[in-house]
Motif scaffolding. Structure first.
Motif, PDB file in Angstrom:
ATOM      1  N   SER A  88       0.855  -1.183   0.000  1.00 47.58           N
ATOM      2  CA  SER A  88       0.000   0.000   0.000  1.00 47.58           C
ATOM      3  C   SER A  88       0.894   1.237   0.000  1.00 47.58           C
ATOM      4  CB  SER A  88      -0.927   0.018   1.221  1.00 47.58           C
ATOM      5  OG  SER A  88      -0.159   0.023   2.419  1.00 47.58           O
ATOM      6  N   LEU A  89       0.324   2.365  -0.394  1.00 51.06           N
ATOM      7  CA  LEU A  89       1.044   3.630  -0.407  1.00 51.06           C
ATOM      8  C   LEU A  89       0.338   4.607   0.526  1.00 51.06           C
ATOM      9  CD1 LEU A  89       1.648   3.976  -4.269  1.00 51.06           C
ATOM     10  CD2 LEU A  89       3.273   3.158  -2.556  1.00 51.06           C
ATOM     11  N   GLU A  90       1.124   5.319   1.335  1.00 49.83           N
ATOM     12  CA  GLU A  90       0.515   6.265   2.273  1.00 49.83           C
ATOM     13  C   GLU A  90      -0.114   7.442   1.545  1.00 49.83           C
ATOM     14  OE1 GLU A  90       3.346   7.441   5.189  1.00 49.83           O
ATOM     15  OE2 GLU A  90       3.597   5.416   6.014  1.00 49.83           O
ATOM     16  N   THR A  91       0.571   7.915   0.502  1.00 50.84           N
ATOM     17  CA  THR A  91       0.059   9.026  -0.312  1.00 50.84           C
ATOM     18  C   THR A  91       0.303   8.713  -1.779  1.00 50.84           C
ATOM     19  OG1 THR A  91       2.180  10.185  -0.101  1.00 50.84           O
ATOM     20  CG2 THR A  91       0.418  10.793   1.459  1.00 50.84           C
ATOM     21  N   PRO A  92      -0.469   9.294  -2.695  1.00 58.66           N
ATOM     22  CA  PRO A  92      -0.236   9.066  -4.128  1.00 58.66           C
ATOM     23  C   PRO A  92       1.097   9.681  -4.570  1.00 58.66           C
ATOM     24  CG  PRO A  92      -2.438   9.954  -3.731  1.00 58.66           C
ATOM     25  CD  PRO A  92      -1.673  10.104  -2.454  1.00 58.66           C
ATOM     26  N   LYS A  93       2.015   8.851  -5.036  1.00 58.10           N
ATOM     27  CA  LYS A  93       3.323   9.320  -5.501  1.00 58.10           C
ATOM     28  C   LYS A  93       3.687   8.592  -6.794  1.00 58.10           C
ATOM     29  CE  LYS A  93       4.696  12.104  -2.099  1.00 58.10           C
ATOM     30  NZ  LYS A  93       5.083  13.510  -2.315  1.00 58.10           N
ATOM     31  N   THR A  94       3.564   9.285  -7.911  1.00 56.73           N
ATOM     32  CA  THR A  94       3.846   8.653  -9.201  1.00 56.73           C
ATOM     33  C   THR A  94       5.314   8.263  -9.312  1.00 56.73           C
ATOM     34  OG1 THR A  94       2.059   9.896 -10.275  1.00 56.73           O
ATOM     35  CG2 THR A  94       3.746   8.957 -11.703  1.00 56.73           C
ATOM     36  N   LYS A  95       6.212   9.126  -8.850  1.00 62.68           N
ATOM     37  CA  LYS A  95       7.640   8.836  -8.938  1.00 62.68           C
ATOM     38  C   LYS A  95       7.996   7.582  -8.143  1.00 62.68           C
ATOM     39  CE  LYS A  95      12.167  11.019  -8.315  1.00 62.68           C
ATOM     40  NZ  LYS A  95      12.885  12.249  -7.892  1.00 62.68           N
ATOM     41  N   ILE A 120      -2.937   3.804  -4.926  1.00 62.78           N
ATOM     42  CA  ILE A 120      -2.224   3.095  -5.994  1.00 62.78           C
ATOM     43  C   ILE A 120      -2.746   3.530  -7.362  1.00 62.78           C
ATOM     44  CG2 ILE A 120      -1.825   0.828  -7.036  1.00 62.78           C
ATOM     45  CD1 ILE A 120      -1.733  -0.363  -4.256  1.00 62.78           C
ATOM     46  N   VAL A 121      -4.054   3.653  -7.478  1.00 60.59           N
ATOM     47  CA  VAL A 121      -4.653   4.071  -8.755  1.00 60.59           C
ATOM     48  C   VAL A 121      -4.195   5.479  -9.126  1.00 60.59           C
ATOM     49  CG1 VAL A 121      -6.817   4.623  -9.923  1.00 60.59           C
ATOM     50  CG2 VAL A 121      -6.659   2.562  -8.522  1.00 60.59           C
ATOM     51  N   LEU A 122      -4.205   6.395  -8.169  1.00 62.77           N
ATOM     52  CA  LEU A 122      -3.786   7.771  -8.437  1.00 62.77           C
ATOM     53  C   LEU A 122      -2.293   7.838  -8.757  1.00 62.77           C
ATOM     54  CD1 LEU A 122      -5.729   9.750  -5.666  1.00 62.77           C
ATOM     55  CD2 LEU A 122      -6.232   9.659  -8.108  1.00 62.77           C
ATOM     56  N   SER A 123      -1.508   6.970  -8.159  1.00 62.97           N
ATOM     57  CA  SER A 123      -0.065   6.975  -8.401  1.00 62.97           C
ATOM     58  C   SER A 123       0.285   6.485  -9.799  1.00 62.97           C
ATOM     59  CB  SER A 123       0.648   6.094  -7.364  1.00 62.97           C
ATOM     60  OG  SER A 123       0.448   6.584  -6.059  1.00 62.97           O
ATOM     61  N   GLY A 124      -0.527   5.560 -10.319  1.00 58.57           N
ATOM     62  CA  GLY A 124      -0.161   4.949 -11.597  1.00 58.57           C
ATOM     63  C   GLY A 124      -0.938   5.422 -12.805  1.00 58.57           C
ATOM     64  N   ARG A 125      -1.924   6.296 -12.613  1.00 53.95           N
ATOM     65  CA  ARG A 125      -2.800   6.618 -13.740  1.00 53.95           C
ATOM     66  C   ARG A 125      -2.122   7.471 -14.814  1.00 53.95           C
ATOM     67  NH1 ARG A 125      -7.181  10.950 -11.238  1.00 53.95           N
ATOM     68  NH2 ARG A 125      -5.685  12.549 -10.593  1.00 53.95           N
ATOM     69  N   ASN A 126      -1.028   8.164 -14.470  1.00 53.88           N
ATOM     70  CA  ASN A 126      -0.342   8.994 -15.464  1.00 53.88           C
ATOM     71  C   ASN A 126       0.796   8.272 -16.171  1.00 53.88           C
ATOM     72  OD1 ASN A 126      -1.922  11.288 -15.182  1.00 53.88           O
ATOM     73  ND2 ASN A 126      -0.673  12.135 -13.544  1.00 53.88           N
ATOM     74  N   LEU A 127       1.022   7.019 -15.835  1.00 59.12           N
ATOM     75  CA  LEU A 127       2.079   6.248 -16.502  1.00 59.12           C
ATOM     76  C   LEU A 127       1.496   5.629 -17.768  1.00 59.12           C
ATOM     77  CD1 LEU A 127       3.665   4.543 -13.364  1.00 59.12           C
ATOM     78  CD2 LEU A 127       4.460   6.564 -14.588  1.00 59.12           C
ATOM     79  N   PRO A 128       2.025   6.007 -18.947  1.00 60.60           N
ATOM     80  CA  PRO A 128       1.384   5.644 -20.216  1.00 60.60           C
ATOM     81  C   PRO A 128       1.351   4.154 -20.528  1.00 60.60           C
ATOM     82  CG  PRO A 128       3.531   6.658 -20.598  1.00 60.60           C
ATOM     83  CD  PRO A 128       3.243   6.825 -19.139  1.00 60.60           C
ATOM     84  N   PHE A 138       5.922   5.174  -7.368  1.00 57.42           N
ATOM     85  CA  PHE A 138       5.289   4.022  -8.010  1.00 57.42           C
ATOM     86  C   PHE A 138       6.083   3.584  -9.245  1.00 57.42           C
ATOM     87  CE2 PHE A 138       2.008   1.796 -10.437  1.00 57.42           C
ATOM     88  CZ  PHE A 138       1.469   0.992  -9.441  1.00 57.42           C
ATOM     89  N   LYS A 139       6.607   4.543  -9.990  1.00 60.63           N
ATOM     90  CA  LYS A 139       7.428   4.211 -11.161  1.00 60.63           C
ATOM     91  C   LYS A 139       8.678   3.456 -10.736  1.00 60.63           C
ATOM     92  CE  LYS A 139       9.367   6.226 -15.367  1.00 60.63           C
ATOM     93  NZ  LYS A 139       9.607   7.484 -16.130  1.00 60.63           N
ATOM     94  N   GLY A 140       9.231   3.829  -9.565  1.00 61.93           N
ATOM     95  CA  GLY A 140      10.390   3.116  -9.041  1.00 61.93           C
ATOM     96  C   GLY A 140      10.071   1.659  -8.735  1.00 61.93           C
ATOM     97  N   ILE A 141       8.849   1.409  -8.239  1.00 63.17           N
ATOM     98  CA  ILE A 141       8.429   0.032  -7.958  1.00 63.17           C
ATOM     99  C   ILE A 141       8.396  -0.786  -9.243  1.00 63.17           C
ATOM    100  CG2 ILE A 141       6.495  -1.395  -7.173  1.00 63.17           C
ATOM    101  CD1 ILE A 141       5.781   0.831  -5.201  1.00 63.17           C
TER     102      ILE A 141
END
Length: 209
Positions: free
Chosen positions: A130-137, A163-171, A139-142
Protein backbone atom coordinates in the motif's frame (compact mmCIF):
# COMPACT_ATOMS: atom_id res chain seq x y z
CA UNK A 1 2.37 -23.87 -11.97
CA UNK A 2 4.40 -22.26 -9.18
CA UNK A 3 5.48 -18.62 -9.15
CA UNK A 4 7.77 -16.78 -6.75
CA UNK A 5 6.37 -13.81 -4.86
CA UNK A 6 8.33 -10.56 -5.15
CA UNK A 7 8.18 -7.46 -2.98
CA UNK A 8 8.08 -3.85 -4.18
CA UNK A 9 11.90 -3.71 -4.10
CA UNK A 10 12.02 -6.46 -6.72
CA UNK A 11 13.40 -8.98 -4.21
CA UNK A 12 12.27 -12.60 -4.04
CA UNK A 13 10.45 -13.12 -0.73
CA UNK A 14 11.22 -16.84 -0.79
CA UNK A 15 7.55 -17.73 -0.89
CA UNK A 16 5.85 -19.46 -3.80
CA UNK A 17 2.21 -19.56 -4.87
CA UNK A 18 0.70 -22.36 -6.92
CA UNK A 19 -1.55 -21.13 -9.71
CA UNK A 20 -4.56 -23.28 -10.47
CA UNK A 21 -4.37 -25.17 -13.76
CA UNK A 22 -8.12 -24.66 -14.10
CA UNK A 23 -7.48 -20.92 -14.42
CA UNK A 24 -3.94 -20.56 -15.76
CA UNK A 25 -3.48 -23.86 -17.57
CA UNK A 26 -6.43 -24.36 -19.91
CA UNK A 27 -6.20 -24.86 -23.67
CA UNK A 28 -6.67 -21.37 -25.18
CA UNK A 29 -9.81 -20.87 -27.25
CA UNK A 30 -8.85 -18.33 -29.93
CA UNK A 31 -12.37 -17.81 -31.26
CA UNK A 32 -13.76 -17.07 -27.80
CA UNK A 33 -11.00 -14.49 -27.26
CA UNK A 34 -11.72 -12.96 -30.68
CA UNK A 35 -15.43 -12.57 -29.91
CA UNK A 36 -14.78 -11.11 -26.45
CA UNK A 37 -12.28 -8.54 -27.78
CA UNK A 38 -14.63 -7.71 -30.64
CA UNK A 39 -17.44 -7.03 -28.17
CA UNK A 40 -15.19 -4.96 -25.91
CA UNK A 41 -14.05 -2.72 -28.79
CA UNK A 42 -17.59 -2.45 -30.17
CA UNK A 43 -18.85 -1.30 -26.77
CA UNK A 44 -16.26 1.51 -26.77
CA UNK A 45 -17.72 3.02 -29.94
CA UNK A 46 -19.99 6.02 -29.40
CA UNK A 47 -21.86 5.48 -32.65
CA UNK A 48 -22.60 9.20 -32.97
CA UNK A 49 -21.34 9.51 -36.58
CA UNK A 50 -23.76 11.33 -38.88
CA UNK A 51 -23.74 12.88 -42.34
CA UNK A 52 -26.54 14.84 -44.01
CA UNK A 53 -28.62 13.34 -46.79
CA UNK A 54 -30.12 15.44 -49.55
CA UNK A 55 -33.31 16.14 -47.63
CA UNK A 56 -31.27 17.55 -44.72
CA UNK A 57 -28.88 19.83 -46.62
CA UNK A 58 -29.73 23.55 -46.68
CA UNK A 59 -30.40 24.90 -50.18
CA UNK A 60 -32.98 25.55 -52.85
CA UNK A 61 -34.85 22.73 -54.54
CA UNK A 62 -35.37 24.86 -57.66
CA UNK A 63 -34.34 23.12 -60.88
CA UNK A 64 -30.99 24.73 -61.71
CA UNK A 65 -31.22 24.54 -65.52
CA UNK A 66 -33.58 23.37 -68.17
CA UNK A 67 -33.98 19.68 -68.79
CA UNK A 68 -32.77 19.57 -72.38
CA UNK A 69 -30.61 21.53 -74.78
CA UNK A 70 -27.66 22.44 -72.54
CA UNK A 71 -25.33 19.73 -73.81
CA UNK A 72 -24.81 18.47 -70.26
CA UNK A 73 -26.41 15.92 -68.01
CA UNK A 74 -29.85 16.53 -66.58
CA UNK A 75 -29.74 18.21 -63.18
CA UNK A 76 -32.34 19.12 -60.61
CA UNK A 77 -31.73 20.34 -57.07
CA UNK A 78 -28.35 21.63 -55.92
CA UNK A 79 -28.80 19.34 -52.94
CA UNK A 80 -28.19 16.35 -55.20
CA UNK A 81 -25.25 14.16 -54.13
CA UNK A 82 -23.50 14.74 -57.47
CA UNK A 83 -22.84 18.41 -56.58
CA UNK A 84 -20.29 19.79 -54.11
CA UNK A 85 -22.17 20.68 -50.94
CA UNK A 86 -24.96 18.25 -51.72
CA UNK A 87 -26.19 15.47 -49.49
CA UNK A 88 -24.37 12.18 -49.07
CA UNK A 89 -25.82 8.94 -50.39
CA UNK A 90 -26.27 6.25 -47.73
CA UNK A 91 -24.13 8.16 -45.22
CA UNK A 92 -23.49 6.99 -41.67
CA UNK A 93 -26.27 7.32 -39.13
CA UNK A 94 -26.15 7.11 -35.30
CA UNK A 95 -26.31 3.48 -34.20
CA UNK A 96 -25.49 1.20 -31.30
CA UNK A 97 -22.58 -1.17 -32.06
CA UNK A 98 -22.84 -3.26 -28.89
CA UNK A 99 -23.90 -6.90 -29.01
CA UNK A 100 -24.50 -9.67 -26.50
CA UNK A 101 -22.20 -12.53 -25.56
CA UNK A 102 -22.93 -15.36 -23.17
CA UNK A 103 -21.26 -15.12 -19.76
CA UNK A 104 -19.77 -18.60 -20.10
CA UNK A 105 -18.12 -17.69 -23.40
CA UNK A 106 -16.64 -14.53 -21.86
CA UNK A 107 -15.30 -16.60 -18.96
CA UNK A 108 -13.69 -19.04 -21.39
CA UNK A 109 -12.07 -16.09 -23.18
CA UNK A 110 -10.60 -14.71 -19.95
CA UNK A 111 -9.31 -18.14 -18.92
CA UNK A 112 -7.72 -18.51 -22.36
CA UNK A 113 -6.00 -15.11 -22.10
CA UNK A 114 -4.70 -15.83 -18.59
CA UNK A 115 -3.39 -19.23 -19.72
CA UNK A 116 -1.62 -17.68 -22.69
CA UNK A 117 0.18 -15.20 -20.44
CA UNK A 118 1.15 -17.96 -18.01
CA UNK A 119 2.38 -20.18 -20.84
CA UNK A 120 4.58 -17.36 -22.16
CA UNK A 121 5.99 -16.60 -18.67
CA UNK A 122 4.47 -13.12 -18.63
CA UNK A 123 2.87 -13.42 -15.18
CA UNK A 124 4.54 -12.10 -12.02
CA UNK A 125 3.32 -12.15 -8.43
CA UNK A 126 3.71 -9.09 -6.25
CA UNK A 127 3.46 -9.06 -2.46
CA UNK A 128 0.52 -7.03 -1.19
CA UNK A 129 1.49 -3.42 -0.61
CA UNK A 130 0.00 0.00 0.00
CA UNK A 131 1.04 3.63 -0.41
CA UNK A 132 0.51 6.26 2.27
CA UNK A 133 0.06 9.03 -0.31
CA UNK A 134 -0.24 9.07 -4.13
CA UNK A 135 3.32 9.32 -5.50
CA UNK A 136 3.85 8.65 -9.20
CA UNK A 137 7.64 8.84 -8.94
CA UNK A 138 7.67 6.28 -6.11
CA UNK A 139 5.29 4.02 -8.01
CA UNK A 140 7.43 4.21 -11.16
CA UNK A 141 10.39 3.12 -9.04
CA UNK A 142 8.43 0.03 -7.96
CA UNK A 143 7.79 -0.90 -11.60
CA UNK A 144 11.47 -0.42 -12.43
CA UNK A 145 12.42 -2.70 -9.54
CA UNK A 146 10.11 -5.35 -11.00
CA UNK A 147 11.55 -4.80 -14.50
CA UNK A 148 8.14 -3.81 -15.81
CA UNK A 149 9.13 -1.17 -18.35
CA UNK A 150 6.86 -2.30 -21.19
CA UNK A 151 3.08 -2.54 -21.31
CA UNK A 152 2.02 -3.69 -17.87
CA UNK A 153 -1.35 -4.69 -16.42
CA UNK A 154 -1.51 -4.59 -12.63
CA UNK A 155 -4.39 -6.49 -11.04
CA UNK A 156 -5.43 -5.49 -7.52
CA UNK A 157 -7.76 -7.51 -5.26
CA UNK A 158 -9.83 -4.36 -4.67
CA UNK A 159 -9.69 -0.67 -5.51
CA UNK A 160 -6.84 1.15 -3.76
CA UNK A 161 -7.18 4.89 -4.33
CA UNK A 162 -3.55 5.78 -3.64
CA UNK A 163 -2.22 3.10 -5.99
CA UNK A 164 -4.65 4.07 -8.76
CA UNK A 165 -3.79 7.77 -8.44
CA UNK A 166 -0.07 6.97 -8.40
CA UNK A 167 -0.16 4.95 -11.60
CA UNK A 168 -2.80 6.62 -13.74
CA UNK A 169 -0.34 8.99 -15.46
CA UNK A 170 2.08 6.25 -16.50
CA UNK A 171 1.38 5.64 -20.22
CA UNK A 172 2.38 1.97 -20.36
CA UNK A 173 0.55 0.93 -17.21
CA UNK A 174 -3.05 0.00 -16.60
CA UNK A 175 -4.40 -0.77 -13.14
CA UNK A 176 -7.57 -2.79 -12.66
CA UNK A 177 -9.18 -5.07 -10.11
CA UNK A 178 -9.55 -8.84 -10.30
CA UNK A 179 -13.33 -8.52 -10.70
CA UNK A 180 -12.98 -6.07 -13.62
CA UNK A 181 -10.17 -7.73 -15.59
CA UNK A 182 -11.12 -8.34 -19.23
CA UNK A 183 -9.77 -10.27 -22.20
CA UNK A 184 -8.75 -7.19 -24.19
CA UNK A 185 -6.52 -5.83 -21.40
CA UNK A 186 -4.98 -9.27 -20.85
CA UNK A 187 -4.07 -9.66 -24.52
CA UNK A 188 -2.90 -6.05 -24.79
CA UNK A 189 -0.14 -6.32 -22.20
CA UNK A 190 3.44 -7.55 -22.12
CA UNK A 191 3.44 -8.35 -18.42
CA UNK A 192 0.71 -9.25 -15.94
CA UNK A 193 1.45 -8.13 -12.39
CA UNK A 194 -0.85 -9.93 -9.97
CA UNK A 195 -0.94 -8.60 -6.44
CA UNK A 196 -0.87 -11.78 -4.35
CA UNK A 197 -4.39 -11.55 -2.93
CA UNK A 198 -5.90 -10.98 -6.38
CA UNK A 199 -5.03 -14.58 -7.35
CA UNK A 200 -7.63 -15.95 -4.92
CA UNK A 201 -10.21 -13.43 -6.15
CA UNK A 202 -9.61 -14.43 -9.77
CA UNK A 203 -9.77 -18.14 -9.01
CA UNK A 204 -12.98 -17.81 -6.98
CA UNK A 205 -14.55 -15.61 -9.64
CA UNK A 206 -13.67 -17.73 -12.68
CA UNK A 207 -14.04 -21.17 -11.11
CA UNK A 208 -17.65 -20.33 -10.31
CA UNK A 209 -18.47 -19.69 -14.00
Amino acid sequence: MELSVFNIKGEDTGRKVTLSDAIFGVEPNEHAMYLDVKQYLANQRQGTHKSKERNEVAGSTKKIKKQKGTGGARAGSLKSPVFVGGGRVFGPKPRNYSFKLNKKLKAVARLSALSLLARDNKVALLESFSLETPKTKEFKGILNNLQSTGKTLMVLPAVDKNIVLSGRNLPKLKITTASDVNTYDLLNTQKLLLVEESVNVLENLLSAK
